[in-house]
Design an enzyme around this catalytic site. Structure first.
Site, PDB file in Angstrom:
ATOM      1  N   GLU A 142       0.850  -1.190   0.000  1.00 28.00           N
ATOM      2  CA  GLU A 142       0.000   0.000   0.000  1.00 28.00           C
ATOM      3  C   GLU A 142       0.891   1.247   0.000  1.00 28.00           C
ATOM      4  OE1 GLU A 142      -2.455  -0.384   3.466  1.00 28.00           O
ATOM      5  OE2 GLU A 142      -3.706  -1.950   2.597  1.00 28.00           O
ATOM      6  N   GLU A 144       2.180   4.974  -0.343  1.00 24.70           N
ATOM      7  CA  GLU A 144       1.629   6.328  -0.253  1.00 24.70           C
ATOM      8  C   GLU A 144       2.615   7.316  -0.865  1.00 24.70           C
ATOM      9  OE1 GLU A 144      -0.792   5.526   3.939  1.00 24.70           O
ATOM     10  OE2 GLU A 144       1.192   6.465   3.968  1.00 24.70           O
ATOM     11  N   GLU A 199      -5.194  10.449   1.216  1.00 28.79           N
ATOM     12  CA  GLU A 199      -4.727  10.056   2.535  1.00 28.79           C
ATOM     13  C   GLU A 199      -4.933  11.193   3.545  1.00 28.79           C
ATOM     14  OE1 GLU A 199      -3.725   8.124   4.767  1.00 28.79           O
ATOM     15  OE2 GLU A 199      -3.794   6.226   3.683  1.00 28.79           O
ATOM     16  N   GLU A 206      -2.946   7.457  -1.760  1.00 30.02           N
ATOM     17  CA  GLU A 206      -2.627   6.034  -1.711  1.00 30.02           C
ATOM     18  C   GLU A 206      -3.364   5.316  -2.834  1.00 30.02           C
ATOM     19  OE1 GLU A 206      -3.816   2.343   1.160  1.00 30.02           O
ATOM     20  OE2 GLU A 206      -2.747   3.998   2.150  1.00 30.02           O
ATOM     21  N   HIS A 255       2.619   0.026   3.848  1.00 23.93           N
ATOM     22  CA  HIS A 255       2.169  -1.150   4.582  1.00 23.93           C
ATOM     23  C   HIS A 255       2.163  -2.349   3.645  1.00 23.93           C
ATOM     24  CE1 HIS A 255      -0.362   2.051   6.902  1.00 23.93           C
ATOM     25  NE2 HIS A 255       0.916   2.102   7.211  1.00 23.93           N
ATOM     26  N   ARG A 326      -3.373   0.515  15.395  1.00 21.27           N
ATOM     27  CA  ARG A 326      -2.343   0.740  14.386  1.00 21.27           C
ATOM     28  C   ARG A 326      -1.062   1.316  14.966  1.00 21.27           C
ATOM     29  NH1 ARG A 326      -7.074   0.398  11.681  1.00 21.27           N
ATOM     30  NH2 ARG A 326      -7.028  -0.047   9.447  1.00 21.27           N
ATOM     31  N   GLU A 343      -0.370  -7.631   8.285  1.00 24.78           N
ATOM     32  CA  GLU A 343       0.150  -6.422   7.658  1.00 24.78           C
ATOM     33  C   GLU A 343       1.340  -5.900   8.457  1.00 24.78           C
ATOM     34  OE1 GLU A 343      -1.864  -2.100   6.574  1.00 24.78           O
ATOM     35  OE2 GLU A 343      -2.329  -3.050   8.487  1.00 24.78           O
ATOM     36  N   ARG A 345       3.538  -2.787   9.057  1.00 20.00           N
ATOM     37  CA  ARG A 345       3.194  -1.392   8.823  1.00 20.00           C
ATOM     38  C   ARG A 345       4.393  -0.439   8.792  1.00 20.00           C
ATOM     39  NH1 ARG A 345      -1.831   0.183   9.314  1.00 20.00           N
ATOM     40  NH2 ARG A 345      -1.298   2.148  10.348  1.00 20.00           N
TER      41      ARG A 345
END
Length: 454
Positions: A142, A144, A199, A206, A255, A326, A343, A345
């Site tokens: 993912e 960004e 984002e 993203e 991530h 998170r 995931e 991160r």
């Protein structure tokens, strides 16, 4: 040549011949033969399309001593051998340009052996170990990025292109049309886009593309960065994957969702478990947590990376796992069966995707070999813990800066072996020098703070 690059009777494979046919059908005049240096910077050698057959059968020579982290001047001759599975016509072109396509290449030495210091080869070596253990690896990233305005001279600024926030729509999200064009371009190049959105920070975006096997994912990340920059440039914008371009707002992460597959399917899946994860998944996660301080040097490879890895900006600096918050390094999403995964991160999009993926996978595989235990999930907000409570929970933090991360990498035998002596030495050398140069600089913050005070 080695068996990996051998041709039937010295000719072309069916896949290579299919590329030649498509070059003719698509009126491609030039090929960009791409690879990355040790830092993850995409390099390319442009050759006329009629050289494609030679590239497949003989390779294209280049000077390896000119590439960051490759070889010394006295051993500089190397060859690029294109991977036919990576052929893609480039949808963008400048006025007057001929049609162009790209092929991502493996690197071989003058003896035809795979170059051990090539980042793509490092990843292949780690995946060969996974295959010996009976696994294939799937990763869904993912990445960004920020879109910034340019000044009157065409130089990049840090002025966001829009003032949108998380999941905002137009008119606040002025870049929605740019994102659409990026997505269309990626799809033309074979990507399967799953989602895109604005984002948290102004100017931050993203775009998520479908998970794939690890080599394809690493190739896709390198391609993704090139496409985003090219489309942004067409809109007179600057796209950056710098992890923390602006102070006091969220930085850009990448991530990474990971799962293993074996002959029975998703090796991470166990529907009888509270989190739908198998013992193999927990062991792999334990390896990730055990080696996190060391692989951080690879997944977060710039001085600027550590401006993102600070409390308060949704950055995962604590070596723990959770299903709900998170603030932990590893998060387990609500997914089961074929989608079971977790995931990681902490990685950011400035990393070399091949070395970053190789480091994560090697760490996890070591967890399986050693039966690593990731401990219990931490469902509280770790950002609110004081030192005593973190110690009570046994929660460590990631290295605070690039120098500390490199020191962790240099003492981690598992990752040293995964990267290989050539790459681990050259990478640590380059990053130690980068950190040393950073330490000698005087920042604007220091001038503002001290110049008139002392």
């Amino acid at each position: 040549m080695t068996d990996e690059h051998a041709k039937p009777d010295g000719g072309l494979t069916a896949e290579e011949q299919a590329v030649l046919d498509e070059i003719e059908e698509q009126n491609v005049d030039f090929l960009r033969l791409q690879f990355t240096d040790i830092l993850g910077v995409v390099k390319n050698v442009s050759v006329p399309a009629h050289q494609a057959e030679k590239a497949f059968t003989e390779g294209i020579y280049f000077d390896g001593s000119s590439i960051e982290g490759f070889v010394r001047i006295q051993e500089s001759d190397m060859r690029l051998v294109p991977d036919p599975d990576t052929f893609a016509v480039l949808p963008w072109r400048n006025d007057g340009d001929s049609g162009a396509a790209r092929l991502i290449c493996d690197i071989v030495d003058t003896d035809g052996e795979p170059f051990v210091g090539g980042p793509r080869q490092v990843l292949k070596s780690v995946l060969a170990e996974a295959e010996e253990m009976g696994y294939s690896v799937s990763i869904g990233p993912e990445p960004e990025f920020f879109l910034f305005e340019k000044d009157d001279d065409g130089n990049a600024t840090t002025i966001p292109h829009d003032n949108g926030g998380y999941f905002d729509l137009a008119p606040k999200d002025l870049a929605s049309d740019v994102r659409k064009e990026i997505i269309f371009t990626l799809e033309e190049m074979g990507f399967e886009i799953e989602a895109s959105h604005h984002e948290v920070a102004e100017g931050q975006h993203e775009i998520n593309f479908k998970y794939a096997d690890a080599p394809t994912t690493a190739d896709n990340i390198a391609t993704f960065r090139a496409v985003v920059r090219a489309v942004a440039e067409q809109h007179d914008l600057h796209a950056t994957f710098m992890p923390k371009p602006i102070a006091d707002i969220n930085g850009s992460g990448m991530h990474s969702h990971i799962s293993l597959f074996d002959e029975d399917g998703n090796a991470f899946a166990d529907d009888s478990d509270e989190f739908n994860l198998s013992e193999t998944a927990y062991q792999f996660m334990g390896g990730i947590l055990n080696h996190a301080p060391a692989f951080t040097a690879v997944t977060n490879p710039t001085v600027n990376s550590y401006k993102r890895l600070v409390p308060g900006y949704e950055a995962p600096i604590y070596v723990a796992w959770s299903d709900t918050n998170r603030s932990a390094l590893v998060r387990v999403p609500d997914a089961a069966g074929v989608s079971a995964r977790f995931e990681v991160r902490s990685p950011d999009p400035s990393c070399n995707p091949y070395l970053g993926m190789a480091s994560l996978i090697a760490a996890g595989l070591d967890g399986i070999k050693t039966g690593a235990d990731p401990g219990d999930p931490v469902r509280e907000d770790i950002y609110e813990f004081d030192d005593a409570k973190r110690e009570e929970y046994g929660i460590e933090t990631l290295p605070p800066n690039l120098g500390a991360a490199v020191e962790e990498l240099e003492t981690d035998e598992v990752l040293q072996e995964a990267l290989g002596p050539h790459t681990s030495e050259k990478f640590a050398e380059a990053k130690s020098q980068e950190f040393s140069e950073y330490l000698t600089q005087v920042s604007q913050w220091e001038e503002d703070r001290y110049l008139e005070t002392f």
